[in-house]
Design a protein around this motif. Structure first.
Motif, PDB file in Angstrom:
ATOM      1  N   THR A  18       0.806  -1.225   0.000  1.00  0.00           N
ATOM      2  CA  THR A  18       0.000   0.000   0.000  1.00  0.00           C
ATOM      3  C   THR A  18       0.841   1.278   0.000  1.00  0.00           C
ATOM      4  OG1 THR A  18      -0.151  -0.154   2.412  1.00  0.00           O
ATOM      5  CG2 THR A  18      -1.960  -1.082   1.140  1.00  0.00           C
ATOM      6  N   VAL A  19       2.166   1.136  -0.035  1.00  0.00           N
ATOM      7  CA  VAL A  19       3.057   2.294  -0.088  1.00  0.00           C
ATOM      8  C   VAL A  19       3.766   2.297  -1.424  1.00  0.00           C
ATOM      9  CG1 VAL A  19       5.069   3.406   0.933  1.00  0.00           C
ATOM     10  CG2 VAL A  19       3.356   2.353   2.399  1.00  0.00           C
ATOM     11  N   GLY A  20       3.679   3.393  -2.157  1.00  0.00           N
ATOM     12  CA  GLY A  20       4.237   3.459  -3.489  1.00  0.00           C
ATOM     13  C   GLY A  20       5.736   3.727  -3.492  1.00  0.00           C
ATOM     14  N   GLU A  21       6.363   3.477  -4.640  1.00  0.00           N
ATOM     15  CA  GLU A  21       7.758   3.841  -4.840  1.00  0.00           C
ATOM     16  C   GLU A  21       7.874   5.366  -4.860  1.00  0.00           C
ATOM     17  OE1 GLU A  21      10.238   1.915  -4.914  1.00  0.00           O
ATOM     18  OE2 GLU A  21       9.337  -0.068  -5.158  1.00  0.00           O
ATOM     19  N   PRO A  22       9.098   5.888  -4.680  1.00  0.00           N
ATOM     20  CA  PRO A  22       9.283   7.342  -4.764  1.00  0.00           C
ATOM     21  C   PRO A  22       8.780   7.888  -6.094  1.00  0.00           C
ATOM     22  CG  PRO A  22      11.256   6.289  -3.913  1.00  0.00           C
ATOM     23  CD  PRO A  22      10.339   5.177  -4.337  1.00  0.00           C
ATOM     24  N   GLN A  23       8.318   9.107  -6.084  1.00  0.00           N
ATOM     25  CA  GLN A  23       7.771   9.715  -7.289  1.00  0.00           C
ATOM     26  C   GLN A  23       8.889  10.038  -8.283  1.00  0.00           C
ATOM     27  OE1 GLN A  23       4.457  10.098  -7.974  1.00  0.00           O
ATOM     28  NE2 GLN A  23       4.193   8.939  -6.067  1.00  0.00           N
ATOM     29  N   CYS A  24       8.539  10.036  -9.553  1.00  0.00           N
ATOM     30  CA  CYS A  24       9.453  10.476 -10.603  1.00  0.00           C
ATOM     31  C   CYS A  24       8.618  11.140 -11.695  1.00  0.00           C
ATOM     32  CB  CYS A  24      10.271   9.307 -11.162  1.00  0.00           C
ATOM     33  SG  CYS A  24       9.293   7.914 -11.772  1.00  0.00           S
ATOM     34  N   GLU A  25       9.261  11.942 -12.508  1.00  0.00           N
ATOM     35  CA  GLU A  25       8.540  12.709 -13.526  1.00  0.00           C
ATOM     36  C   GLU A  25       8.249  11.823 -14.728  1.00  0.00           C
ATOM     37  OE1 GLU A  25       8.959  16.855 -16.121  1.00  0.00           O
ATOM     38  OE2 GLU A  25      10.469  16.315 -14.615  1.00  0.00           O
ATOM     39  N   LEU A  26       6.998  11.733 -15.087  1.00  0.00           N
ATOM     40  CA  LEU A  26       6.585  10.844 -16.168  1.00  0.00           C
ATOM     41  C   LEU A  26       6.964  11.407 -17.539  1.00  0.00           C
ATOM     42  CD1 LEU A  26       2.995   9.842 -14.966  1.00  0.00           C
ATOM     43  CD2 LEU A  26       5.035   8.396 -14.918  1.00  0.00           C
ATOM     44  N   ASN A  27       7.381  10.501 -18.410  1.00  0.00           N
ATOM     45  CA  ASN A  27       7.501  10.764 -19.840  1.00  0.00           C
ATOM     46  C   ASN A  27       6.322  10.089 -20.517  1.00  0.00           C
ATOM     47  OD1 ASN A  27      10.300  11.950 -19.735  1.00  0.00           O
ATOM     48  ND2 ASN A  27      10.744   9.893 -18.943  1.00  0.00           N
ATOM     49  N   TYR A  28       5.957  10.565 -21.709  1.00  0.00           N
ATOM     50  CA  TYR A  28       4.787  10.013 -22.383  1.00  0.00           C
ATOM     51  C   TYR A  28       5.135   9.552 -23.787  1.00  0.00           C
ATOM     52  CZ  TYR A  28       2.025  11.808 -18.531  1.00  0.00           C
ATOM     53  OH  TYR A  28       1.520  12.051 -17.279  1.00  0.00           O
ATOM     54  N   ALA A  29       4.728   8.310 -24.088  1.00  0.00           N
ATOM     55  CA  ALA A  29       4.898   7.762 -25.429  1.00  0.00           C
ATOM     56  C   ALA A  29       3.743   8.222 -26.314  1.00  0.00           C
ATOM     57  CB  ALA A  29       4.942   6.236 -25.357  1.00  0.00           C
ATOM     58  N   ARG A  30       3.890   8.007 -27.613  1.00  0.00           N
ATOM     59  CA  ARG A  30       2.827   8.397 -28.557  1.00  0.00           C
ATOM     60  C   ARG A  30       1.520   7.674 -28.255  1.00  0.00           C
ATOM     61  NH1 ARG A  30       7.159   7.617 -32.003  1.00  0.00           N
ATOM     62  NH2 ARG A  30       6.316   5.606 -32.698  1.00  0.00           N
ATOM     63  N   SER A  31       1.612   6.485 -27.692  1.00  0.00           N
ATOM     64  CA  SER A  31       0.422   5.703 -27.358  1.00  0.00           C
ATOM     65  C   SER A  31      -0.366   6.308 -26.204  1.00  0.00           C
ATOM     66  CB  SER A  31       0.829   4.281 -27.002  1.00  0.00           C
ATOM     67  OG  SER A  31       1.658   4.286 -25.843  1.00  0.00           O
ATOM     68  N   GLY A  32       0.261   7.229 -25.459  1.00  0.00           N
ATOM     69  CA  GLY A  32      -0.381   7.800 -24.277  1.00  0.00           C
ATOM     70  C   GLY A  32       0.134   7.199 -22.982  1.00  0.00           C
ATOM     71  N   LEU A  33       1.005   6.189 -23.074  1.00  0.00           N
ATOM     72  CA  LEU A  33       1.566   5.560 -21.883  1.00  0.00           C
ATOM     73  C   LEU A  33       2.519   6.512 -21.171  1.00  0.00           C
ATOM     74  CD1 LEU A  33       2.000   2.873 -20.219  1.00  0.00           C
ATOM     75  CD2 LEU A  33       4.015   2.529 -21.666  1.00  0.00           C
ATOM     76  N   GLY A  34       2.327   6.677 -19.860  1.00  0.00           N
ATOM     77  CA  GLY A  34       3.253   7.449 -19.049  1.00  0.00           C
ATOM     78  C   GLY A  34       4.205   6.504 -18.343  1.00  0.00           C
ATOM     79  N   TYR A  35       5.498   6.876 -18.283  1.00  0.00           N
ATOM     80  CA  TYR A  35       6.481   5.990 -17.664  1.00  0.00           C
ATOM     81  C   TYR A  35       7.649   6.801 -17.108  1.00  0.00           C
ATOM     82  CZ  TYR A  35       9.294   6.834 -21.842  1.00  0.00           C
ATOM     83  OH  TYR A  35      10.017   7.447 -22.826  1.00  0.00           O
ATOM     84  N   CYS A  36       8.278   6.294 -16.073  1.00  0.00           N
ATOM     85  CA  CYS A  36       9.524   6.846 -15.561  1.00  0.00           C
ATOM     86  C   CYS A  36      10.198   5.795 -14.704  1.00  0.00           C
ATOM     87  CB  CYS A  36       9.308   8.136 -14.767  1.00  0.00           C
ATOM     88  SG  CYS A  36       8.295   7.965 -13.281  1.00  0.00           S
ATOM     89  N   ASP A  37      11.534   5.834 -14.662  1.00  0.00           N
ATOM     90  CA  ASP A  37      12.309   4.842 -13.933  1.00  0.00           C
ATOM     91  C   ASP A  37      12.725   5.373 -12.571  1.00  0.00           C
ATOM     92  OD1 ASP A  37      12.420   2.622 -15.771  1.00  0.00           O
ATOM     93  OD2 ASP A  37      13.702   3.870 -17.048  1.00  0.00           O
ATOM     94  N   VAL A  38      12.327   4.664 -11.535  1.00  0.00           N
ATOM     95  CA  VAL A  38      12.794   4.949 -10.185  1.00  0.00           C
ATOM     96  C   VAL A  38      14.214   4.406 -10.029  1.00  0.00           C
ATOM     97  CG1 VAL A  38      12.378   4.531  -7.719  1.00  0.00           C
ATOM     98  CG2 VAL A  38      10.448   4.887  -9.275  1.00  0.00           C
ATOM     99  N   ILE A  39      14.430   3.188 -10.540  1.00  0.00           N
ATOM    100  CA  ILE A  39      15.752   2.566 -10.602  1.00  0.00           C
ATOM    101  C   ILE A  39      15.901   1.953 -11.986  1.00  0.00           C
ATOM    102  CG2 ILE A  39      17.247   0.742  -9.710  1.00  0.00           C
ATOM    103  CD1 ILE A  39      15.872   1.013  -7.025  1.00  0.00           C
ATOM    104  N   VAL A  40      16.995   2.260 -12.678  1.00  0.00           N
ATOM    105  CA  VAL A  40      17.282   1.633 -13.967  1.00  0.00           C
ATOM    106  C   VAL A  40      18.055   0.349 -13.687  1.00  0.00           C
ATOM    107  CG1 VAL A  40      18.445   1.851 -16.186  1.00  0.00           C
ATOM    108  CG2 VAL A  40      17.330   3.853 -15.150  1.00  0.00           C
ATOM    109  N   GLY A  41      17.490  -0.767 -14.071  1.00  0.00           N
ATOM    110  CA  GLY A  41      18.141  -2.043 -13.783  1.00  0.00           C
ATOM    111  C   GLY A  41      19.446  -2.224 -14.544  1.00  0.00           C
ATOM    112  N   SER A  42      20.300  -3.077 -14.012  1.00  0.00           N
ATOM    113  CA  SER A  42      21.597  -3.335 -14.639  1.00  0.00           C
ATOM    114  C   SER A  42      21.683  -4.735 -15.239  1.00  0.00           C
ATOM    115  CB  SER A  42      22.719  -3.168 -13.601  1.00  0.00           C
ATOM    116  OG  SER A  42      22.514  -4.030 -12.488  1.00  0.00           O
ATOM    117  N   GLY A  43      20.619  -5.504 -15.134  1.00  0.00           N
ATOM    118  CA  GLY A  43      20.629  -6.872 -15.654  1.00  0.00           C
ATOM    119  C   GLY A  43      20.129  -6.952 -17.076  1.00  0.00           C
ATOM    120  N   GLU A  44      19.776  -8.157 -17.475  1.00  0.00           N
ATOM    121  CA  GLU A  44      19.282  -8.415 -18.836  1.00  0.00           C
ATOM    122  C   GLU A  44      17.951  -7.715 -19.055  1.00  0.00           C
ATOM    123  OE1 GLU A  44      18.084 -12.354 -21.545  1.00  0.00           O
ATOM    124  OE2 GLU A  44      19.147 -12.567 -19.636  1.00  0.00           O
ATOM    125  N   GLU A  45      17.716  -7.280 -20.286  1.00  0.00           N
ATOM    126  CA  GLU A  45      16.438  -6.629 -20.583  1.00  0.00           C
ATOM    127  C   GLU A  45      15.356  -7.674 -20.788  1.00  0.00           C
ATOM    128  OE1 GLU A  45      16.069  -5.678 -25.286  1.00  0.00           O
ATOM    129  OE2 GLU A  45      17.592  -4.491 -24.232  1.00  0.00           O
TER     130      GLU A  45
END
Length: 224
Positions: free
Chosen positions: A89-116
């Motif tokens: 019930t507790v969210g991750e820290p906030q980050c500023e959303l970017n928006y794709a052409r589809s309308g999807l909003g996204y932002c990375d709190v942590i950028v992973g270092s492993g396999e995509e």
């Protein structure tokens, strides 16, 4: 695999309710004491030997039940359950959303270092899903285990496929990454309500959904 609101079609109805808090009733104990002796008349104050024994046993049973309840209330299992509820019930820290052409909003709190995230493969994620007002309606943390899902083959809603796998300007997630997604209705369940059973629907029509995604890893059972 756990039934989840992530899926486009579910075999079982969702059991989540529109509530910010979870009430757990206090344990209750009842003791039904009986005796084979005759029932004394109203003016007889003296109890029979059997009635005394039954009453004493009733008191002992209730005392034992209360002691067990007090032990359980301070057990590690209960503490773990509380933490799971807290994480759900507790969210991750906030980050500023970017928006794709589809309308999807996204932002990375942590950028992973492993396999995509690999297209068409099973991956493990932890997630918390909310409505636009912040109310939680689903969470893998409440089940205390990550969700295994197949990515990139329309097995989940479009917003999760794009939000995790990437595409249209959205970078793919990497193992260890944490990402926030804002999924508009056209990439979620659209104009129809979802998770419906007996006239009650957990997800209303045209709902914008918010997800906290934690890419745990690639499922080890994928065929090589």
């Amino acid at each position: 695999m756990a039934t989840s609101a992530l899926a486009i079609a579910t075999a079982k109805p969702l059991t989540h309710h529109f509530s910010n808090s979870k009430h757990t009733p206090s344990p209750s104990f009842s003791c039904f004491c009986s005796s084979s002796s005759r029932v004394p008349p109203p003016n007889e104050a003296k109890l029979s030997f059997n009635s005394k024994s039954a009453a004493k046993q009733c008191v002992v049973n209730v005392g034992a039940g209360l002691l067990a309840a007090s032990i359980l209330s301070f057990s590690p299992l209960d503490a773990d359950a509380t933490r799971i509820e807290y994480y759900a019930t507790v969210g991750e820290p906030q980050c500023e959303l970017n928006y794709a052409r589809s309308g999807l909003g996204y932002c990375d709190v942590i950028v992973g270092s492993g396999e995509e995230a690999p297209r068409g493969e099973l991956i493990n994620i932890h997630y918390t899903a909310r409505f636009a007002d912040g109310m939680v309606f689903d969470s893998s943390y409440k089940r205390a285990r990550p969700l295994t899902m197949r990515i990139g083959l329309r097995k989940v809603i479009k917003g999760l496929d794009q939000g995790i796998l990437g595409g249209e300007g959205v970078p793919p997630m990497h193992i260890g990454g944490k990402r926030k997604l804002q999924i508009p209705p056209n990439l979620a369940y659209g104009p129809e309500p979802a998770g419906c059973f007996s006239g009650d629907c957990n997800i209303p029509a045209n709902a914008t959904l918010l997800y906290d995604i934690n890419f745990v890893g690639i499922y080890s059972g994928n065929a090589k």
